[in-house]
Design a protein around this motif. Structure first.
Motif, mmCIF file in Angstrom:
data_model
loop_
_atom_site.group_PDB
_atom_site.id
_atom_site.type_symbol
_atom_site.label_atom_id
_atom_site.label_comp_id
_atom_site.label_asym_id
_atom_site.label_seq_id
_atom_site.Cartn_x
_atom_site.Cartn_y
_atom_site.Cartn_z
ATOM 1 N N THR A 84 11.209 42.032 18.587
ATOM 2 C CA THR A 84 12.525 41.469 18.317
ATOM 3 C C THR A 84 12.902 40.503 19.432
ATOM 4 N N ALA A 85 13.747 39.533 19.094
ATOM 5 C CA ALA A 85 14.193 38.527 20.064
ATOM 6 C C ALA A 85 15.662 38.759 20.386
ATOM 7 N N GLU A 86 15.982 38.764 21.668
ATOM 8 C CA GLU A 86 17.363 38.930 22.099
ATOM 9 C C GLU A 86 18.067 37.578 22.118
ATOM 10 N N LEU A 87 19.332 37.546 21.734
ATOM 11 C CA LEU A 87 20.096 36.307 21.697
ATOM 12 C C LEU A 87 20.598 35.959 23.090
ATOM 13 N N HIS A 89 19.640 33.260 26.707
ATOM 14 C CA HIS A 89 18.993 32.006 27.091
ATOM 15 C C HIS A 89 18.470 32.131 28.521
ATOM 16 N N PRO A 90 17.149 32.064 28.701
ATOM 17 C CA PRO A 90 16.139 31.910 27.649
ATOM 18 C C PRO A 90 15.959 33.197 26.835
ATOM 19 N N THR A 91 15.380 33.043 25.671
ATOM 20 C CA THR A 91 15.187 34.175 24.767
ATOM 21 C C THR A 91 14.265 35.220 25.392
ATOM 22 N N LYS A 92 14.652 36.491 25.265
ATOM 23 C CA LYS A 92 13.794 37.579 25.719
ATOM 24 C C LYS A 92 13.273 38.352 24.505
ATOM 25 N N TYR A 93 12.052 38.830 24.626
ATOM 26 C CA TYR A 93 11.394 39.508 23.522
ATOM 27 C C TYR A 93 11.129 40.974 23.894
ATOM 28 N N THR A 94 11.332 41.844 22.911
ATOM 29 C CA THR A 94 11.166 43.286 23.120
ATOM 30 C C THR A 94 10.258 43.860 22.043
ATOM 31 N N ALA A 95 9.346 44.730 22.452
ATOM 32 C CA ALA A 95 8.432 45.367 21.495
ATOM 33 C C ALA A 95 9.060 46.620 20.901
ATOM 34 N N MET A 96 8.711 46.911 19.655
ATOM 35 C CA MET A 96 9.141 48.151 19.020
ATOM 36 C C MET A 96 8.434 49.330 19.685
ATOM 37 N N GLU A 97 8.963 50.524 19.477
ATOM 38 C CA GLU A 97 8.257 51.725 19.918
ATOM 39 C C GLU A 97 6.931 51.819 19.165
ATOM 40 N N MET A 98 5.913 52.332 19.836
ATOM 41 C CA MET A 98 4.568 52.349 19.247
ATOM 42 C C MET A 98 4.536 53.071 17.899
ATOM 43 N N LYS A 99 5.197 54.238 17.796
ATOM 44 C CA LYS A 99 5.169 54.998 16.546
ATOM 45 C C LYS A 99 5.751 54.180 15.402
ATOM 46 N N GLU A 100 6.879 53.493 15.678
ATOM 47 C CA GLU A 100 7.516 52.678 14.650
ATOM 48 C C GLU A 100 6.650 51.476 14.297
ATOM 49 N N ALA A 101 5.987 50.910 15.319
ATOM 50 C CA ALA A 101 5.121 49.751 15.083
ATOM 51 C C ALA A 101 3.935 50.120 14.194
ATOM 52 N N VAL A 102 3.315 51.277 14.478
ATOM 53 C CA VAL A 102 2.177 51.723 13.673
ATOM 54 C C VAL A 102 2.615 51.983 12.242
ATOM 55 N N THR A 103 3.777 52.601 12.074
ATOM 56 C CA THR A 103 4.302 52.855 10.727
ATOM 57 C C THR A 103 4.488 51.541 9.970
ATOM 58 N N THR A 104 5.002 50.540 10.664
ATOM 59 C CA THR A 104 5.200 49.226 10.047
ATOM 60 C C THR A 104 3.871 48.603 9.628
ATOM 61 N N LEU A 105 2.878 48.658 10.503
ATOM 62 C CA LEU A 105 1.567 48.083 10.198
ATOM 63 C C LEU A 105 0.888 48.816 9.043
ATOM 64 N N VAL A 106 1.002 50.143 9.046
ATOM 65 C CA VAL A 106 0.393 50.934 7.966
ATOM 66 C C VAL A 106 1.043 50.592 6.633
ATOM 67 N N LYS A 107 2.358 50.455 6.626
ATOM 68 C CA LYS A 107 3.067 50.131 5.383
ATOM 69 C C LYS A 107 2.650 48.755 4.863
ATOM 70 N N GLN A 108 2.524 47.788 5.769
ATOM 71 C CA GLN A 108 2.106 46.455 5.354
ATOM 72 C C GLN A 108 0.698 46.476 4.775
ATOM 73 N N GLU A 109 -0.183 47.247 5.406
ATOM 74 C CA GLU A 109 -1.552 47.348 4.902
ATOM 75 C C GLU A 109 -1.581 48.074 3.561
ATOM 76 N N GLN A 110 -0.743 49.117 3.430
ATOM 77 C CA GLN A 110 -0.690 49.861 2.175
ATOM 78 C C GLN A 110 -0.163 48.991 1.045
ATOM 79 N N ASP A 111 0.833 48.151 1.365
ATOM 80 C CA ASP A 111 1.368 47.231 0.358
ATOM 81 C C ASP A 111 0.283 46.258 -0.111
ATOM 82 N N ARG A 112 -0.519 45.794 0.845
ATOM 83 C CA ARG A 112 -1.599 44.866 0.485
ATOM 84 C C ARG A 112 -2.636 45.561 -0.399
#
Length: 282
Positions: A84-87, A89-112
């Motif tokens: 995610t990007a924080e509003l 200046h300059p823009t800062k970027y933050t990573a999701m928690e690993m568990k949530e990130a893996v869930t997101t990737l698995v769902k995208q792969e499952q959808d495919r």
């Protein structure tokens, strides 16, 4: 925290603070690659996940990436829903928690996969509607070969080789090759089969910790004066030869599979000579 300390996350020097986590970090990175991320995307995600919100400039400097490439990487990770990007200046970027990130990737792969599954039946029906024109002959079975590009197809081919194996799987490669196979669960596949696993590592090096759970009598260290040889033999009936192994400077790997008796015999002979020349792992 200084920039030098931040660089330690991916530093290979044995005297750095993060070196003891090197194997784990590499395994995490390779697992993320298996989920579809590129090597650079995985590094950026890990960096943000362990060092918190950072600007593109800070990411670029810490990971020694070109700034334009860094912007592309964080944007692609945003599109995947992993950053995610924080509003600000300059823009800062933050990573999701690993568990949530893996869930997101698995769902995208499952959808495919679900999308492809929907097309499976209609594709099969169209294929079956076309008659076969092949003429059966009495010729003996011909030898086959196949070129495989990328880690996915190559891993699938090795898995097929292991599943059909009844006697032995023989692996010769550099430490980097063996490490990649370890992360790809190749050795676990063999462990679950009825076959024996023999490994020759060349050139000689110190036995890594990740191989400590394997039978040390089945591992030999041999100095072949080269780091570009890597192949897998199944029951002396088929062989997979890496044309670009893990030590190649490019990320894209490809391998050549064949069930040619002549080629399998040649590679088996090379393996046996290397095994006899090699030293035990302990």
């Amino acid at each position: 925290m200084t920039m030098k300390e931040q660089l330690n996350l991916f530093d290979n020097e044995s005297d750095t603070a993060m070196y003891k986590h090197k194997i784990t970090l590499e395994k995490i990175r390779n697992e993320l690659i298996n989920f579809g991320l590129t090597k650079s995307q995985a590094k950026v995600f890990i960096y943000l996940g362990k060092y918190g919100a950072k600007t593109a400039s800070e990411i670029s400097k810490a990971l020694q990436l070109p700034r334009t490439e860094t912007y592309h990487l964080v944007n692609s990770l945003q599109n995947l829903g992993l950053v995610t990007a924080e509003l600000t200046h300059p823009t800062k970027y933050t990573a999701m928690e690993m568990k949530e990130a893996v869930t997101t990737l698995v769902k995208q792969e499952q959808d495919r996969i679900d999308t492809l599954a929907v097309k499976e039946e209609s594709l099969s029906e169209m294929w079956d509607a076309i008659p076969y024109f092949a003429v059966e002959t009495d010729e003996s079975k011909s030898e086959k070969m196949q070129l495989l590009h990328g880690s996915g197809p190559i891993s699938n081919k090795i898995k097929d080789m292991v599943s059909s194996s009844t006697e032995s799987i023989k692996v010769l490669g550099s430490m980097a090759d063996v490490l990649r196979m370890y992360y790809a669960d190749v050795f676990d596949w063999v462990k679950d089969s009825t076959s024996e696993l023999d490994i020759v590592i060349s050139p000689s090096s110190q036995m890594p910790e990740f191989l400590s759970d394997l039978d040390q009598n089945k591992i030999r260290m041999c100095d072949l004066k080269t780091e570009n040889k890597c192949f897998v033999i199944n029951d002396s009936k088929e062989v997979l030869i890496f044309m670009r192994n893990a030590n190649h400077p490019t990320r894209q790997i490809f391998a050549w599979w064949s069930d040619s008796d002549t080629l399998v015999d040649m590679m088996s002979t090379l393996f046996e000579l290397s095994w006899e020349k090699g030293e035990k792992a302990y």
